[in-house]
Write an enzyme that holds these catalytic residues in place. Structure first.
Site, PDB file in Angstrom:
ATOM      1  N   GLU B  57       0.802  -1.229   0.000  1.00  0.00           N
ATOM      2  CA  GLU B  57       0.000   0.000   0.000  1.00  0.00           C
ATOM      3  C   GLU B  57       0.831   1.274   0.000  1.00  0.00           C
ATOM      4  OE1 GLU B  57      -0.562  -2.649   1.827  1.00  0.00           O
ATOM      5  OE2 GLU B  57      -2.574  -3.313   1.261  1.00  0.00           O
ATOM      6  N   HIS B 126     -11.243  -3.048  10.939  1.00  0.00           N
ATOM      7  CA  HIS B 126     -11.868  -3.055   9.614  1.00  0.00           C
ATOM      8  C   HIS B 126     -13.036  -2.073   9.542  1.00  0.00           C
ATOM      9  CE1 HIS B 126      -9.386  -6.465   8.668  1.00  0.00           C
ATOM     10  NE2 HIS B 126      -9.994  -6.717   7.528  1.00  0.00           N
TER      11      HIS B 126
HETATM   12  C1  LIG Z   1      -2.717  -3.970   4.535  1.00  0.00           C
HETATM   13  C2  LIG Z   1      -3.824  -4.819   4.034  1.00  0.00           C
HETATM   14  N1  LIG Z   1      -4.069  -4.836   2.717  1.00  0.00           N
HETATM   15  C3  LIG Z   1      -5.065  -5.603   2.240  1.00  0.00           C
HETATM   16  C4  LIG Z   1      -5.824  -6.357   3.087  1.00  0.00           C
HETATM   17  C5  LIG Z   1      -6.931  -7.235   2.552  1.00  0.00           C
HETATM   18  N2  LIG Z   1      -6.521  -8.639   2.663  1.00  0.00           N
HETATM   19  C6  LIG Z   1      -6.933  -9.402   3.686  1.00  0.00           C
HETATM   20  S1  LIG Z   1      -6.284 -10.923   3.619  1.00  0.00           S
HETATM   21  C7  LIG Z   1      -5.470 -10.588   2.189  1.00  0.00           C
HETATM   22  C8  LIG Z   1      -4.685 -11.645   1.494  1.00  0.00           C
HETATM   23  C9  LIG Z   1      -3.315 -11.791   1.938  1.00  0.00           C
HETATM   24  O1  LIG Z   1      -2.750 -12.875   1.250  1.00  0.00           O
HETATM   25  P1  LIG Z   1      -1.779 -13.880   1.952  1.00  0.00           P
HETATM   26  O2  LIG Z   1      -0.825 -13.130   2.810  1.00  0.00           O
HETATM   27  O3  LIG Z   1      -1.202 -14.735   0.887  1.00  0.00           O
HETATM   28  O4  LIG Z   1      -2.708 -14.715   2.936  1.00  0.00           O
HETATM   29  P2  LIG Z   1      -3.862 -15.800   2.584  1.00  0.00           P
HETATM   30  O5  LIG Z   1      -5.155 -15.074   2.646  1.00  0.00           O
HETATM   31  O6  LIG Z   1      -3.572 -16.377   1.267  1.00  0.00           O
HETATM   32  O7  LIG Z   1      -3.776 -16.791   3.686  1.00  0.00           O
HETATM   33  C10 LIG Z   1      -5.701  -9.282   1.794  1.00  0.00           C
HETATM   34  C11 LIG Z   1      -5.128  -8.676   0.598  1.00  0.00           C
HETATM   35  C12 LIG Z   1      -5.540  -6.278   4.460  1.00  0.00           C
HETATM   36  N3  LIG Z   1      -6.252  -6.979   5.369  1.00  0.00           N
HETATM   37  N4  LIG Z   1      -4.536  -5.515   4.910  1.00  0.00           N
END
Ligand SMILES: Cc1ncc(C[n+]2csc(CCOP(=O)(O)OP(=O)(O)O)c2C)c(N)n1
Ligand SMILES: [Mg+2]
Lengths: 323, 348
Positions: B57, B126
């Site tokens: 971000e 959130h």
């Molecule tokens: C800073 C931030 N950006 C975006 C999000 C939205 N978000 C929640 S979970 C996620 C996926 C993250 O992917 P990963 O680290 O691979 O974990 P997975 O869900 O695959 O277990 C995102 C983008 C967030 N919670 N926080």
């Protein structure tokens, strides 16, 4: 030597809890009223949290933290109560599925901003090193989290200070609906990238092989514990359900049924069971009794959560500061 | 047209009109299309102008600054305000400062679309609104529309404004229907909308609270109390003329906000009215904000956490010193308190 029967039991416990949530989440009137990220398909690493690590070791995790919490020894009833918003929940209903904690087993918290808990885990490692009690701090993260600056910064601090930290990265190929190839350069290999940072021992293992994963993780943890400095391990895996919520989503145009079926065939849970049976390490009767134990335990945990009271409304307005 | 479709419409109008408008952020081209707001964009404008992002971000925001310096207008999208907090450095130290810090030579026309969460256990990380933080920063503009028409007109204005704009969309507004003008129509930043008229009380509101304010204003009208409802639309710049001229007429001020009270837009409005309009107020000014606490997750804890139209009626009562009936208004909500309507069944 890790007790593979205990590993099998651990994986079954996690799957049963997650399956139980999935089965109940959409039932009207809906009672689990918070964003919930399931670990079905990703039980192996969670189950290893309690076997490769000691209860005195620290752990932190992310939005997808159920498996790590359960594996590390977190109380299942209190986790479910948290998801149901009950006062008996591990965060008294204030945090929900994404904010799990059980300090009694060194599980220091899951947080839901991607990358947020990573430096916190490094800080626990700093304390562990200063305390000199051979504790390890484990940080569970996803492939997406390695894209955050906080990951790079954390790895750097851990390396420079030679902290007893292990970064455990579950690469499930996706961040929400975004596949790796739109987020990371095509030829990037996450553990190789981290190796190039310098100062961390790096490991890679395919998470469909339960024993290889166990050995590799144990090796990494032992080395960190010996004072060799931080480590990073990448473990491949696959999330079966939708990113957030209880449903299947292979019909959505970001992945397909074939990919899912392929990973399902590589599911390390039945694989481990098969291997142990084949070798005679475990009998069919023992498996049946484990299944039954797990079923009873999970049922009792749901019962506990369901029967627990909600917090009094006044609880929303306390605990902003520690006295 | 739904609020989310109005956002989508504005994006299309802007991108058709100016090939230098870009749209990126986590999930802008995924199957869910940011609650429908980026629907059809990649198909029409292609992957060079509409693209997904790594979870990065802060860098993404700095990238928008750099692209802006070279003439591109980026619309950056984040599914929650809270996710964007990682980018405060680039927003505050780069985007907001650039024009001033380099002697007014260049500027940073970027639009940051942020969604404010609420309900379904969005909980402490959130559901933060944080417009008051953004409004604290000279060099930023902060927009928070309430209805579909404003969403479109203000987004178009934001995109073509030559400065960084933080554009805050409340998740509970996305599904609300409203008339929307066609084509490229814009609403100037810094102009409030008089959403309801009356002579007894001035209600200053923004974003989702305006929905509650309008229910309350209609309800008390039937009991003989007239309210101005000033929907701010932008909180920086803030339409002081609209606030002052209404308060001059009514002599009573109620400020509604969707954030915590301390050091907030609501504090500022009450301070300015107190300082600049001595002797005008017939009763001490009131405000309804969120409690001065983090937001909890459990539905048992959120039940009365968020002030609604009933509380607004209560505040009007105390301003005019007369009991007003509010129970029948509160009884009108037939769905659970933690969802925007029956259509919502989680999980995000
Ligand atoms: C800073 C931030 N950006 C975006 C999000 C939205 N978000 C929640 S979970 C996620 C996926 C993250 O992917 P990963 O680290 O691979 O974990 P997975 O869900 O695959 O277990 C995102 C983008 C967030 N919670 N926080
Ligand atoms: Mg992932």
């Amino acid at each position: 030597m890790t007790d593979l029967i205990e590993l099998l039991r651990g994986m079954k416990r996690i799957r049963a809890v997650e399956q139980g949530i999935a089965d109940r989440y959409m039932v009207q009137p809906q009672q689990m009223r918070c964003p919930t990220h399931l670990s079905i398909g990703q039980e192996l690493v969670g189950a290893l949290a309690g076997l490769a690590l000691k209860p005195s070791d620290y752990a932190v995790s992310s939005h997808r933290g159920h498996a790590h919490y359960i594996g590390k020894g977190g109380d299942i009833g209190r986790m479910l109560a948290e998801i149901y918003g009950k006062v008996t929940g591990c965060s008294r209903g204030r945090g929900g599925s994404m904010h799990l904690i059980d300090e009694s087993v060194g599980f220091m918290g899951t947080t839901a901003i991607v990358g947020n808990s990573i430096p916190v885990g490094v800080g626990l490692g700093l304390a562990a090193k200063l305390d000199g009690k051979e504790q390890v701090s484990a940080i569970f993260l996803g492939d997406g989290a390695t894209e955050e600056g906080s990951f790079y910064e954390s790895a750097t601090i851990a390396a420079v200070r030679k902290l007893p930290v292990i970064f455990i990265c579950e690469n499930n190929l996706y961040s929400v609906y975004s596949p790796l190839n739109v987020r990371q350069p095509k030829n990037r290999v996450i553990h190789e990238m981290v190796a190039a940072y310098g100062g961390l021992d790096t490991y890679f293992v395919e998470g469909d092989d339960p024993e290889a994963t166990t050995d590799e993780l144990q090796k990494a943890v032992d080395k960190v514990r010996s004072g060799a400095g931080p480590a990073f391990i990448e473990i491949t895996t696959y999330r079966w359900r939708e990113h957030c919520g209880p449903n299947w989503d292979n019909h959505l145009p970001y992945r397909d049924e074939d990919e899912f079926e392929n990973w399902k065939e590589r599911d390390p849970l039945p694989e481990l069971e098969r291997r142990l049976l084949e070798r005679g390490t475990i009998s069919a009767e023992r498996i049946a009794s484990i299944n039954q134990d797990v079923e009873h335990e999970v049922e009792a945990a749901f019962k506990f959560a369901n029967e627990s009271p909600f917090p009094d409304e006044s609880e929303a307005y306390i605990d902003e500061y520690m006295a | 047209m739904k609020f989310s479709d109005a956002i989508n419409d504005a994006m299309k109008v802007a991108m058709r009109q100016d090939p230098k408008v870009l749209c990126y952020g986590l999930g802008v081209d995924d199957p869910k299309r940011i609650f429908g707001t980026t629907e059809g964009l990649i198909e029409e404008f292609g992957p060079d102008r509409v693209f997904d992002m790594p979870t990065a971000e802060n860098a993404m925001t700095g990238v928008a600054v750099g692209a802006a310096l070279a003439g591109y207008r980026s619309v950056c999208v984040h599914q929650r305000v809270d996710f964007f907090l990682l980018a405060m450095d680039q927003l505050v130290n780069s985007a907001a400062k650039w024009h001033y810090m380099f002697g007014g030579q260049n500027s940073v026309p970027i639009t940051i679309r942020l969604v404010i969460g609420r309900g379904w256990g969005q909980g402490p990380t959130h559901s933060q609104a944080l417009h008051s933080w953004f409004a604290h920063i000279p060099g930023l503009k902060v927009v928070m529309p309430t209805n579909a028409e404003d969403a479109k007109g203000l987004l178009l204005e934001s995109i073509f404004d030559n400065n960084p704009v933080v554009f805050l969309e409340h998740r509970w507004l996305h599904n609300m229907e409203g008339e929307v003008s066609e084509g490229d129509f814009r609403i100037p930043l810094g102009k409030a909308r008089l959403a309801h008229q009356g002579d007894d009380v001035t209600i200053v509101s923004n974003s989702f609270m305006t929905v509650e304010a309008l229910h309350a204003a209609e309800h008390v009208k039937a009991q003989g109390v007239g309210c101005d409802v000033i929907d701010l639309r932008t909180v920086r710049p803030l339409d002081w003329d609209a606030v002052f001229s209404s308060v001059k007429r009514t002599g009573r001020l109620l400020v509604l906000d969707i954030g915590a009270p301390m050091a907030s837009v609501s504090s500022e409005i009450i301070a300015r009215v107190a300082m600049e309009m001595p002797g005008v107020l017939k009763a001490p000014p009131q405000r309804l904000c969120l409690p001065d606490h983090s937001q909890p997750t459990s539905p048992a804890l959120t039940k009365n956490f968020y002030p609604g139209s009933g509380e607004v009626v209560g505040a009007i009562s105390s301003l005019i010193g007369r009991d007003l009936e509010k129970e029948s208004l509160q009884a009108q909500q037939t769905w659970a308190h933690d969802v925007p309507g029956t259509w919502f069944n989680g999980p995000f």
